[in-house]
Design a protein around this motif. Structure first.
Motif, PDB file in Angstrom:
ATOM      1  N   ILE A  63       0.862  -1.178   0.000  1.00  0.00           N
ATOM      2  CA  ILE A  63       0.000   0.000   0.000  1.00  0.00           C
ATOM      3  C   ILE A  63       0.900   1.231   0.000  1.00  0.00           C
ATOM      4  O   ILE A  63       1.840   1.320   0.804  1.00  0.00           O
ATOM      5  N   GLY A  64       0.632   2.169  -0.869  1.00  0.00           N
ATOM      6  CA  GLY A  64       1.408   3.395  -0.921  1.00  0.00           C
ATOM      7  C   GLY A  64       0.810   4.477  -0.035  1.00  0.00           C
ATOM      8  O   GLY A  64      -0.407   4.538   0.152  1.00  0.00           O
ATOM      9  N   LEU A  65       1.661   5.315   0.524  1.00  0.00           N
ATOM     10  CA  LEU A  65       1.219   6.470   1.310  1.00  0.00           C
ATOM     11  C   LEU A  65       2.026   7.685   0.881  1.00  0.00           C
ATOM     12  O   LEU A  65       3.260   7.664   0.927  1.00  0.00           O
ATOM     13  N   ILE A  66       1.340   8.722   0.445  1.00  0.00           N
ATOM     14  CA  ILE A  66       2.012   9.965   0.065  1.00  0.00           C
ATOM     15  C   ILE A  66       1.633  11.040   1.074  1.00  0.00           C
ATOM     16  O   ILE A  66       0.455  11.304   1.320  1.00  0.00           O
ATOM     17  N   MET A  67       2.635  11.651   1.690  1.00  0.00           N
ATOM     18  CA  MET A  67       2.426  12.721   2.668  1.00  0.00           C
ATOM     19  C   MET A  67       3.355  13.882   2.349  1.00  0.00           C
ATOM     20  O   MET A  67       4.330  13.729   1.599  1.00  0.00           O
ATOM     21  N   PHE A  92       2.552  -4.388   3.223  1.00  0.00           N
ATOM     22  CA  PHE A  92       3.643  -3.484   3.563  1.00  0.00           C
ATOM     23  C   PHE A  92       3.208  -2.072   3.195  1.00  0.00           C
ATOM     24  O   PHE A  92       2.511  -1.865   2.200  1.00  0.00           O
ATOM     25  N   LEU A  93       3.632  -1.082   4.002  1.00  0.00           N
ATOM     26  CA  LEU A  93       3.311   0.318   3.734  1.00  0.00           C
ATOM     27  C   LEU A  93       4.546   1.007   3.166  1.00  0.00           C
ATOM     28  O   LEU A  93       5.586   1.062   3.816  1.00  0.00           O
ATOM     29  N   ALA A  94       4.429   1.521   1.946  1.00  0.00           N
ATOM     30  CA  ALA A  94       5.520   2.252   1.298  1.00  0.00           C
ATOM     31  C   ALA A  94       5.221   3.746   1.377  1.00  0.00           C
ATOM     32  O   ALA A  94       4.187   4.200   0.869  1.00  0.00           O
ATOM     33  N   ILE A 110       2.516   5.697  -7.975  1.00  0.00           N
ATOM     34  CA  ILE A 110       1.257   5.625  -8.726  1.00  0.00           C
ATOM     35  C   ILE A 110       1.478   4.808  -9.991  1.00  0.00           C
ATOM     36  O   ILE A 110       1.536   5.316 -11.111  1.00  0.00           O
ATOM     37  N   GLN A 111       1.647   3.527  -9.796  1.00  0.00           N
ATOM     38  CA  GLN A 111       1.803   2.569 -10.881  1.00  0.00           C
ATOM     39  C   GLN A 111       0.981   1.340 -10.529  1.00  0.00           C
ATOM     40  O   GLN A 111       1.031   0.854  -9.403  1.00  0.00           O
ATOM     41  N   GLU A 112       0.237   0.814 -11.511  1.00  0.00           N
ATOM     42  CA  GLU A 112      -0.656  -0.312 -11.244  1.00  0.00           C
ATOM     43  C   GLU A 112       0.069  -1.539 -10.707  1.00  0.00           C
ATOM     44  O   GLU A 112      -0.463  -2.303  -9.913  1.00  0.00           O
ATOM     45  N   ASP A 113       1.302  -1.748 -11.143  1.00  0.00           N
ATOM     46  CA  ASP A 113       2.021  -2.956 -10.744  1.00  0.00           C
ATOM     47  C   ASP A 113       2.901  -2.745  -9.516  1.00  0.00           C
ATOM     48  O   ASP A 113       3.676  -3.616  -9.148  1.00  0.00           O
ATOM     49  N   ARG A 114       2.786  -1.583  -8.869  1.00  0.00           N
ATOM     50  CA  ARG A 114       3.623  -1.302  -7.704  1.00  0.00           C
ATOM     51  C   ARG A 114       2.845  -1.279  -6.400  1.00  0.00           C
ATOM     52  O   ARG A 114       3.404  -1.594  -5.352  1.00  0.00           O
ATOM     53  N   VAL A 115       1.603  -0.849  -6.430  1.00  0.00           N
ATOM     54  CA  VAL A 115       0.796  -0.796  -5.215  1.00  0.00           C
ATOM     55  C   VAL A 115      -0.602  -1.343  -5.482  1.00  0.00           C
ATOM     56  O   VAL A 115      -1.102  -1.285  -6.606  1.00  0.00           O
ATOM     57  N   ASP A 116      -1.214  -1.888  -4.433  1.00  0.00           N
ATOM     58  CA  ASP A 116      -2.600  -2.350  -4.540  1.00  0.00           C
ATOM     59  C   ASP A 116      -3.584  -1.231  -4.227  1.00  0.00           C
ATOM     60  O   ASP A 116      -4.768  -1.319  -4.561  1.00  0.00           O
ATOM     61  N   GLY A 117      -3.104  -0.213  -3.563  1.00  0.00           N
ATOM     62  CA  GLY A 117      -3.936   0.937  -3.211  1.00  0.00           C
ATOM     63  C   GLY A 117      -3.058   2.044  -2.681  1.00  0.00           C
ATOM     64  O   GLY A 117      -1.864   1.836  -2.425  1.00  0.00           O
ATOM     65  N   LEU A 118      -3.639   3.243  -2.537  1.00  0.00           N
ATOM     66  CA  LEU A 118      -2.826   4.382  -2.131  1.00  0.00           C
ATOM     67  C   LEU A 118      -3.606   5.294  -1.188  1.00  0.00           C
ATOM     68  O   LEU A 118      -4.815   5.495  -1.360  1.00  0.00           O
ATOM     69  N   MET A 299     -11.272   1.445   5.114  1.00  0.00           N
ATOM     70  CA  MET A 299     -11.915   1.892   3.874  1.00  0.00           C
ATOM     71  C   MET A 299     -11.134   1.442   2.648  1.00  0.00           C
ATOM     72  O   MET A 299     -11.710   0.952   1.665  1.00  0.00           O
ATOM     73  N   LEU A 300      -9.810   1.583   2.703  1.00  0.00           N
ATOM     74  CA  LEU A 300      -9.001   1.199   1.544  1.00  0.00           C
ATOM     75  C   LEU A 300      -9.037  -0.306   1.313  1.00  0.00           C
ATOM     76  O   LEU A 300      -9.134  -0.769   0.164  1.00  0.00           O
ATOM     77  N   LEU A 301      -8.962  -1.091   2.377  1.00  0.00           N
ATOM     78  CA  LEU A 301      -9.019  -2.549   2.234  1.00  0.00           C
ATOM     79  C   LEU A 301     -10.347  -2.984   1.613  1.00  0.00           C
ATOM     80  O   LEU A 301     -10.384  -3.909   0.788  1.00  0.00           O
TER      81      LEU A 301
END
Length: 332
Positions: A63-67, A92-94, A110-118, A299-301
């Motif tokens: 899962i990606g996290l942008i802050m 895992f949280l990236a 923000i790539q389809e093959d890198r994260v399942d959600g963001l 919510m994301l799950l």
């Protein structure tokens, strides 16, 4: 010896199938069984094999996290909760610290093959992110977003209520000369906290001592208060847009040997770690980081597993924490 899913099942008194269903976020599991499994996982410190589960699901397990910053203990607490909850589900949280997205919509997370959600935590350019996430069909959740029109999948705080309750606390103590130091205007929270402040004053037919716009920085609070001291004109109370601003005000007052709260009462916002560590302990408005992180992860799950079909938003109430920096007004 490494703890296995069988150990979790045995300890919880439930089947391996039930444990597996909880780990995979299946919504049909009974709530009491789900709680048993999650409590047992924490007790045994069980770590699901994320790689194996990701292969089985055809997912990345990330899962990606942008802050926008790491210099904020409130954000730190939200990220910790997100990491803990997502780890229980084998993710895992990236984390990426970024204030903007490139003009062509490119970002390494923000790539389809890198994260399942963001997850976007207090984003600044949320429109650009959302456009790209939708284009790539990546499930996302916003935390503390800036635009109400983007609330479709979001977790926000009722900052109007927080500003209103902070100001009412000072009014209840008899203060009528109250200043408000606002954070950056780009943030929705700034505007909502200010509106709550103004509403509380309006109900008492009062006007602000002064409203000053700046940044969520110690220096802003310090310099503003220094000007008041220089002009020989102080409010009896200050509602600061966050704890950093409040700390700056306190620093300036103590430097000038003006007692807090005996001469000036101060309320902050966020209940960052420092609020309960420096004297006087700061009266502030707490944003419940644990509730925010848990709600956003859940919510994301649900978006990832397809169980959330319709847009949803959650607004969480803040809580006034009364400590040592506020007392009854002595000015009549």
């Amino acid at each position: 010896m490494k703890v296995s899913i069988f150990d979790v099942a045995k300890k919880s008194g439930l089947s391996v199938v039930t444990v597996s269903r909880v780990l995979n976020g299946v919504q049909s599991v009974r709530e009491n069984n789900r709680k048993k499994v999650l409590d047992t996982i924490k007790e045994l410190d069980y770590r699901p094999n994320a790689a194996a589960r990701s292969l089985a699901r055809g997912k990345t397990g990330i899962i990606g996290l942008i802050m926008t910053t790491l210099q904020d203990s409130f954000f730190d607490a939200v990220v910790k909760e997100l990491n803990d909850v997502l780890a229980l589900h084998g993710y895992f949280l990236a984390v990426s610290v970024s204030t903007s997205i490139s003009s062509d919509g490119d970002h390494y997370l923000i790539q389809e093959d890198r994260v399942d959600g963001l997850i976007l935590l207090s984003p600044v350019e949320e429109d650009s992110y959302i456009l790209e996430l939708k284009r790539r069909n990546i499930p996302y959740v916003l935390i503390d977003n800036q635009k109400p029109e983007n609330d479709a999948f979001s977790v926000t705080i009722d900052n109007f209520k927080g500003g209103y309750e902070a100001t009412n606390h000072l009014l209840d103590l008899g203060h009528t000369s109250i200043a408000h130091l606002c954070g950056s205007e780009m943030f929705r929270s700034t505007r909502e906290r200010r509106n709550g402040f103004l509403q509380a004053l309006q109900e008492k037919a009062l006007t602000p001592f002064e409203m000053v716009h700046g940044d969520f920085e110690i220096e802003f609070g310090y310099e503003t208060c220094r000007k008041w001291i220089h002009d020989g004109n102080l409010p009896t109370a200050v509602f600061a847009g966050d704890d950093n601003i409040a700390l700056g005000v306190i620093n300036a007052l103590m430097e000038a040997q003006i007692p807090v709260p005996e001469q000036v009462s101060i309320v902050g916002y966020d209940d960052q770690y420092i609020a309960s560590q420096l004297r006087p302990y700061l009266t502030t408005v707490r944003q419940p980081a644990d509730q925010i992180g848990l709600a956003a992860a859940d919510m994301l799950l649900k978006r990832i597993d397809g169980s959330m079909k319709r847009a949803s938003s959650i607004k969480i109430d803040p809580k006034l924490i009364v400590r040592e920096s506020t007392v009854e007004s002595k000015r009549f």
